[in-house]
Scaffold this motif. Structure first.
Motif, mmCIF file in Angstrom:
data_model
loop_
_atom_site.group_PDB
_atom_site.id
_atom_site.type_symbol
_atom_site.label_atom_id
_atom_site.label_comp_id
_atom_site.label_asym_id
_atom_site.label_seq_id
_atom_site.Cartn_x
_atom_site.Cartn_y
_atom_site.Cartn_z
ATOM 1 N N LEU A 25 -43.405 7.693 5.953
ATOM 2 C CA LEU A 25 -43.145 6.268 5.716
ATOM 3 C C LEU A 25 -44.201 5.683 4.773
ATOM 4 O O LEU A 25 -43.922 4.764 4.006
ATOM 5 C CB LEU A 25 -43.118 5.490 7.037
ATOM 6 C CG LEU A 25 -41.905 5.784 7.932
ATOM 7 C CD1 LEU A 25 -42.080 5.151 9.306
ATOM 8 C CD2 LEU A 25 -40.605 5.270 7.290
ATOM 9 N N THR A 26 -45.411 6.256 4.816
ATOM 10 C CA THR A 26 -46.466 5.824 3.901
ATOM 11 C C THR A 26 -46.095 6.201 2.464
ATOM 12 O O THR A 26 -46.358 5.441 1.530
ATOM 13 C CB THR A 26 -47.818 6.437 4.321
ATOM 14 O OG1 THR A 26 -48.086 6.042 5.665
ATOM 15 C CG2 THR A 26 -48.961 5.967 3.432
ATOM 16 N N VAL A 27 -45.478 7.374 2.304
ATOM 17 C CA VAL A 27 -44.989 7.784 0.977
ATOM 18 C C VAL A 27 -43.975 6.750 0.478
ATOM 19 O O VAL A 27 -44.052 6.272 -0.665
ATOM 20 C CB VAL A 27 -44.337 9.191 1.035
ATOM 21 C CG1 VAL A 27 -43.613 9.521 -0.266
ATOM 22 C CG2 VAL A 27 -45.388 10.245 1.359
ATOM 23 N N ILE A 28 -43.038 6.371 1.350
ATOM 24 C CA ILE A 28 -42.010 5.385 0.989
ATOM 25 C C ILE A 28 -42.659 4.041 0.622
ATOM 26 O O ILE A 28 -42.321 3.422 -0.389
ATOM 27 C CB ILE A 28 -41.003 5.220 2.163
ATOM 28 C CG1 ILE A 28 -40.167 6.508 2.311
ATOM 29 C CG2 ILE A 28 -40.106 4.007 1.957
ATOM 30 C CD1 ILE A 28 -39.273 6.555 3.548
ATOM 31 N N ALA A 29 -43.631 3.617 1.454
ATOM 32 C CA ALA A 29 -44.300 2.329 1.224
ATOM 33 C C ALA A 29 -45.121 2.354 -0.066
ATOM 34 O O ALA A 29 -45.137 1.374 -0.820
ATOM 35 C CB ALA A 29 -45.190 1.984 2.413
#
Ligand SMILES: [Zn+2]
Ligand SMILES: [Zn+2]
Length: 346
Positions: A183-187
């Protein structure tokens, strides 16, 4: 109705209790989907998360979505039948942290499914539960409840990216490719990162990271330790987000970031501390900052999910009915097979 309760390490029970009553300003919710988080797993496996120890039976669960079953007098934000994301963070609104607009730093925080205070704050792994209307964010009917339950972990990722500062055009390292890492990659992508590199010690999470947009992934246990060689392997890194919560990953971040770079500590590290080449922080003028839960990002997160601006679907690896909670918890512990495992209402 059915509830899931943890009595201590490896002691998870399913029990029948009466359905709760609601009062003024309150909403009765039917469980839609609830993600099993790393902290829920810690309570299950060890009876504790760091210094938060289970002292009375705890209903876990804080990554939840639901449907409004009934509303109490005075409720205006939602109505019966609405699909809602549930914000598990109840800040007091009056302490210094709250008044500074940093409600995640609230000194009287009541966070769902947490043993941080006593009596514990009971969570949402139950068929029905009661929330104040302020915690319920209604969304359009078309959004799947399973996707909506990602609002909480996505908020954590958005807050960590907020703590990272400006990512536009930057090259970013994320250590750890579990749900929060992915999710950090997405953010980070949403925030304009130009290049995103991810490390982990297991292959499946790395494949997930690539699926949600990582440009390059590496097995952390196969990377060179020597700083110059490590920098060559990873390429230039402006910013690192340490999600794994592992001392070796902190060392990787410290060796990898450029002079004047920044490291954001997202994952929780061992309680007895870590060995850190602290002089590197000084001579290379590194900013080493922490990030904890989220504040305003929850509402952004619900909006991004509801409007389909992020695709978290690859991360949802399994859904189990509440009555199979034990099987679901066991599945969630196996990182070679699962990313996010959810419990769903009947
Ligand atoms: Zn969580
Ligand atoms: Zn407060």
């Amino acid at each position: 109705m059915l509830i899931c309760r943890i009595y201590g390490a490896e002691d998870l029970r399913l029990e029948e209790v009466p359905q709760p009553e609601i009062g003024a300003g309150q909403v009765l919710l039917k469980l839609g989907a609830g993600g099993i988080c790393g902290s829920d797993l810690h309570y299950f496996q060890h009876g504790r998360v760091g210094s938060f120890v289970i002292r009375e039976p705890l209903i876990p669960g804080h990554e939840v979505s639901g449907t409004v079953a009934k509303t109490g007098p005075g409720v205006t934000r939602v109505k019966e039948g609405d699909k809602v994301a549930i914000n598990p963070s109840h800040a007091c609104g009056t302490c210094k942290g709250c008044r500074a607009g940093r409600e995640n730093l609230c000194s009287s925080m009541r966070f769902l499914g947490s043993a941080s205070v006593f009596p514990h704050i009971q969570g949402a792994f139950r068929e029905y539960f009661v929330m104040g209307e302020r915690q319920c964010i209604p969304v359009a009917a078309g959004v799947p409840l399973g996707e909506l339950a990602f609002a909480e972990p996505l908020s954590v990722a958005l807050h960590s990216v907020n703590r990272a500062g400006n990512l536009l055009g930057r090259s970013v390292l994320v250590t750890g490719a579990g749900t929060i890492g992915c999710l950090t990659v997405i953010a980070a992508r949403l925030a304009g990162a130009a290049r995103i590199v991810v490390t982990d010690v297991v292959d499946r999470p790395l494949a997930m990271a690539r699926e949600v947009g990582a440009d390059a992934t590496f097995r952390a246990d196969q990377l060179p330790k020597e700083p110059t060689e490590l920098q060559q392997a990873l390429g230039e890194i402006d910013l690192a987000l340490e999600v794994a919560g592992h001392p070796a990953a902190v060392a990787t971040c410290l060796a990898a970031v450029v002079r004047g770079g920044r490291i954001v500590q997202v994952g929780s590290l061992p309680g007895d501390g870590i060995h850190l080449l602290a002089n590197q922080i000084m001579v290379r003028e590194i900013d080493y900052v922490g990030t904890f839960r989220f504040g305003v990002e929850f509402e952004w997160s619900v909006r991004f999910l509801a409007e389909g601006r992020v695709n978290i679907r690859p991360l949802l690896s399994g859904q189990y009915p509440l009555r199979d909670a034990l099987t679901a918890f066991r599945a969630a512990t196996d990182k070679t097979k699962s990313t996010k495992v959810q419990l769903v209402g009947a």
